[in-house]
Design a protein around this motif. Structure first.
Motif, PDB file in Angstrom:
ATOM      1  N   GLY A 297       1.222 -17.162  54.365  1.00 42.10           N
ATOM      2  CA  GLY A 297       1.081 -16.319  55.363  1.00 42.10           C
ATOM      3  C   GLY A 297      -0.159 -15.178  55.027  1.00 42.10           C
ATOM      4  O   GLY A 297      -0.841 -15.639  53.734  1.00 42.10           O
ATOM      5  N   ARG A 298      -0.596 -14.297  55.631  1.00 40.20           N
ATOM      6  CA  ARG A 298      -1.414 -13.456  55.274  1.00 40.20           C
ATOM      7  C   ARG A 298      -1.277 -12.402  54.167  1.00 40.20           C
ATOM      8  O   ARG A 298      -0.099 -11.919  54.096  1.00 40.20           O
ATOM      9  N   VAL A 299      -2.438 -11.940  53.306  1.00 42.11           N
ATOM     10  CA  VAL A 299      -2.021 -10.758  52.670  1.00 42.11           C
ATOM     11  C   VAL A 299      -2.809  -9.747  53.190  1.00 42.11           C
ATOM     12  O   VAL A 299      -4.048  -9.951  53.092  1.00 42.11           O
ATOM     13  N   PRO A 300      -2.471  -8.398  53.598  1.00 48.85           N
ATOM     14  CA  PRO A 300      -3.171  -7.539  54.251  1.00 48.85           C
ATOM     15  C   PRO A 300      -4.087  -6.712  53.399  1.00 48.85           C
ATOM     16  O   PRO A 300      -3.822  -5.408  53.129  1.00 48.85           O
ATOM     17  N   ILE A 301      -4.901  -7.235  52.641  1.00 56.31           N
ATOM     18  CA  ILE A 301      -5.921  -6.385  52.114  1.00 56.31           C
ATOM     19  C   ILE A 301      -7.357  -6.024  52.619  1.00 56.31           C
ATOM     20  O   ILE A 301      -8.155  -5.437  51.820  1.00 56.31           O
ATOM     21  N   GLY A 302      -7.328  -6.603  53.774  1.00 59.62           N
ATOM     22  CA  GLY A 302      -8.735  -6.784  54.502  1.00 59.62           C
ATOM     23  C   GLY A 302      -8.958  -5.355  55.151  1.00 59.62           C
ATOM     24  O   GLY A 302      -9.972  -5.245  55.917  1.00 59.62           O
ATOM     25  N   GLN A 303      -8.038  -4.393  55.044  1.00 61.36           N
ATOM     26  CA  GLN A 303      -8.282  -3.231  55.990  1.00 61.36           C
ATOM     27  C   GLN A 303      -9.130  -2.261  55.304  1.00 61.36           C
ATOM     28  O   GLN A 303      -9.393  -2.604  54.157  1.00 61.36           O
ATOM     29  N   SER A 304      -9.793  -1.396  55.942  1.00 59.96           N
ATOM     30  CA  SER A 304     -10.715  -0.340  55.655  1.00 59.96           C
ATOM     31  C   SER A 304     -10.142   1.026  55.993  1.00 59.96           C
ATOM     32  O   SER A 304      -9.275   1.249  57.005  1.00 59.96           O
ATOM     33  N   GLY A 305     -10.985   1.915  55.316  1.00 65.04           N
ATOM     34  CA  GLY A 305     -10.686   3.613  55.577  1.00 65.04           C
ATOM     35  C   GLY A 305      -9.433   4.117  54.921  1.00 65.04           C
ATOM     36  O   GLY A 305      -8.785   3.185  53.789  1.00 65.04           O
ATOM     37  N   PRO A 306      -8.926   4.904  55.112  1.00 65.90           N
ATOM     38  CA  PRO A 306      -7.952   5.701  54.338  1.00 65.90           C
ATOM     39  C   PRO A 306      -6.563   4.859  54.182  1.00 65.90           C
ATOM     40  O   PRO A 306      -5.638   5.141  53.345  1.00 65.90           O
ATOM     41  N   GLN A 307      -6.364   4.139  55.327  1.00 64.46           N
ATOM     42  CA  GLN A 307      -5.049   3.221  55.569  1.00 64.46           C
ATOM     43  C   GLN A 307      -5.119   2.192  54.441  1.00 64.46           C
ATOM     44  O   GLN A 307      -4.173   1.530  54.542  1.00 64.46           O
ATOM     45  N   ALA A 308      -6.148   1.939  54.171  1.00 66.53           N
ATOM     46  CA  ALA A 308      -6.482   0.549  53.378  1.00 66.53           C
ATOM     47  C   ALA A 308      -5.482   0.601  52.044  1.00 66.53           C
ATOM     48  O   ALA A 308      -5.591   1.536  51.187  1.00 66.53           O
ATOM     49  N   PRO A 309      -4.786  -0.242  51.675  1.00 64.64           N
ATOM     50  CA  PRO A 309      -3.800  -0.226  50.191  1.00 64.64           C
ATOM     51  C   PRO A 309      -4.737  -0.674  49.271  1.00 64.64           C
ATOM     52  O   PRO A 309      -5.586  -1.278  49.174  1.00 64.64           O
ATOM     53  N   VAL A 310      -4.350   0.204  48.055  1.00 58.22           N
ATOM     54  CA  VAL A 310      -5.044  -0.213  46.746  1.00 58.22           C
ATOM     55  C   VAL A 310      -4.548  -1.654  46.400  1.00 58.22           C
ATOM     56  O   VAL A 310      -5.533  -2.433  45.920  1.00 58.22           O
ATOM     57  N   SER A 311      -3.259  -1.872  46.772  1.00 57.24           N
ATOM     58  CA  SER A 311      -2.813  -3.418  46.435  1.00 57.24           C
ATOM     59  C   SER A 311      -1.888  -3.715  47.106  1.00 57.24           C
ATOM     60  O   SER A 311      -1.137  -2.877  47.765  1.00 57.24           O
ATOM     61  N   VAL A 312      -1.418  -5.084  47.145  1.00 54.61           N
ATOM     62  CA  VAL A 312      -0.266  -5.412  47.773  1.00 54.61           C
ATOM     63  C   VAL A 312       0.714  -6.398  47.087  1.00 54.61           C
ATOM     64  O   VAL A 312       0.001  -7.071  46.133  1.00 54.61           O
ATOM     65  N   ASN A 313       1.864  -6.073  46.721  1.00 54.01           N
ATOM     66  CA  ASN A 313       2.743  -6.785  45.901  1.00 54.01           C
ATOM     67  C   ASN A 313       3.050  -8.059  46.493  1.00 54.01           C
ATOM     68  O   ASN A 313       3.460  -8.252  47.791  1.00 54.01           O
TER      69      ASN A 313
END
Length: 356
Positions: A297-313
């Motif tokens: 599956g995808r790991v959603p780290i590619g978002q930008s802006g304030p909603q972008a997560p610092v990390s994904v577990n």
């Protein structure tokens, strides 16, 4: 002549020793079967190892028999590479434990003969020699496990990249290398003790640690398969972190993660968006295998802006998107790994200092 067997029965060498008066005495000795020098002799050794028998540093014993300061007598780093090579072969399944022991024994026998011939007392330096070779071997054990693991990951990476060139942006972990390298730690201690016995070195006189002290630069890399994989993921590739590097993995667990900061992963466009996130071309991709169960599956780290997560577990990604749930035996290990983009590395690192 037919029916005649030619057999090596002895090895003659000229030995220089120091007399009680401080002078030097030259004498000829012959080693026979049962002597470590004879049993370790191999006429097929590379020429550079044969070279060790004829030249040597005469002024002092080196601080490390496998270090660069031995260059005037023999190339310590070159011999270290032979240890590294046989341990990588071991982890890749092309050499066995006996090959590891034979390599270590040959190096020790040759170095011991070299310094004995120059007048040094082998009873004094043999324990240090064995310990120096052992210490190189325990580095090689972890290096070899990491290298074998990396080679296993290449076909998977090629499917994501569309080519076999090394793009350095993936993490691969296979628990079998954790267990193999942990077992080899004990095996290397046994090998060193057996070699010591041949030379009359008591086992309890050898210092053969399996850990590194705090502050030792090797601790964060060569403590285990976990630490070397995490050092690459965190400090070289800037895309992942194992929170507790001492955690023992479930047997049979593997995972492959590609960070995809270039947006060129061929697999990502074929995958649906992760739950609760919008799909982007810069999402990472994750494979996990455990027995008959697997996840992609995808790991959603590619978002930008304030909603972008610092990390994904890892567990959050898998548990929220895997059909049928996650095997309970692997949940603890999945929770132990975070992914992040190189752009968030500084923020993540400051909030998650490494324990090693």
């Amino acid at each position: 002549m037919e029916g005649v067997e030619i057999r090596l029965t002895g090895i003659g060498r000229t030995i220089q020793t120091v007399t009680p008066a401080g002078g030097k005495k030259t004498e000829r000795v012959v080693y026979h079967q049962g002597d470590p020098e004879f049993d370790s002799y191999d006429p097929t050794l590379p020429a550079e190892m044969q070279w060790l028998r004829s030249i040597g540093r005469e002024d002092k014993i080196p601080k490390n028999f496998m270090g660069p300061e031995t260059i005037s007598s023999y190339n310590g780093p070159m011999l270290s590479q032979q240890v590294y090579t046989v341990l990588e072969q071991y982890h890749r399944g092309t050499a066995d434990e006996k090959a590891v022991e034979d390599t270590m024994a040959q190096i020790i026998a040759i170095a011991r003969s070299t310094y004995t011939e120059k007048g040094f007392d082998p009873a004094e330096f043999t324990p240090q020699l064995i310990q120096d070779v052992y210490n190189i071997a325990r580095l090689g054990n972890i290096r070899g496990a990491s290298s074998a693991s990396y080679c296993d990951s290449l076909p998977i990476a090629a499917a994501h990249n569309g080519h076999s060139q090394n793009t350095h942006d993936w993490i691969y972990y296979d628990a079998k290398y954790y267990y193999a390298s942990e077992e080899m730690k004990g095996a290397l201690q046994d090998i060193a003790r057996r070699i010591g016995e041949k030379y009359g070195v008591p086992a309890d006189s050898l210092d053969l640690p399996t850990t590194y002290p705090d502050g030792d630069i090797r601790k964060g890399i060569y403590s285990s398969y976990n630490t070397i994989i995490n050092d690459h993921a965190r400090n070289e590739k800037y895309e992942g972190n194992m929170i507790d590097e001492t955690m023992v993995p479930p047997r049979g667990l593997r995972f492959f993660y590609k960070g995809n900061s270039t947006g060129q992963d061929l697999i990502v466009p074929t995958l649906p968006a992760a739950q609760g996130s919008e799909a982007t071309i810069f999402d990472g991709s994750l494979h996990v295998w455990y027995g008959d169960w697997s996840f992609l599956g995808r790991v959603p780290i590619g978002q930008s802006g304030p909603q972008a997560p610092v990390s994904v577990n890892m567990f959050d990604v898998v548990s929220q998107n895997a059909a049928g749930g996650v095997p309970p035996e692997i949940t603890g290990f999945l929770r132990n790994f975070d992914f992040f983009s190189p752009y968030q590395y500084g923020s993540y690192r400051s909030a998650h200092p490494r324990r090693f």
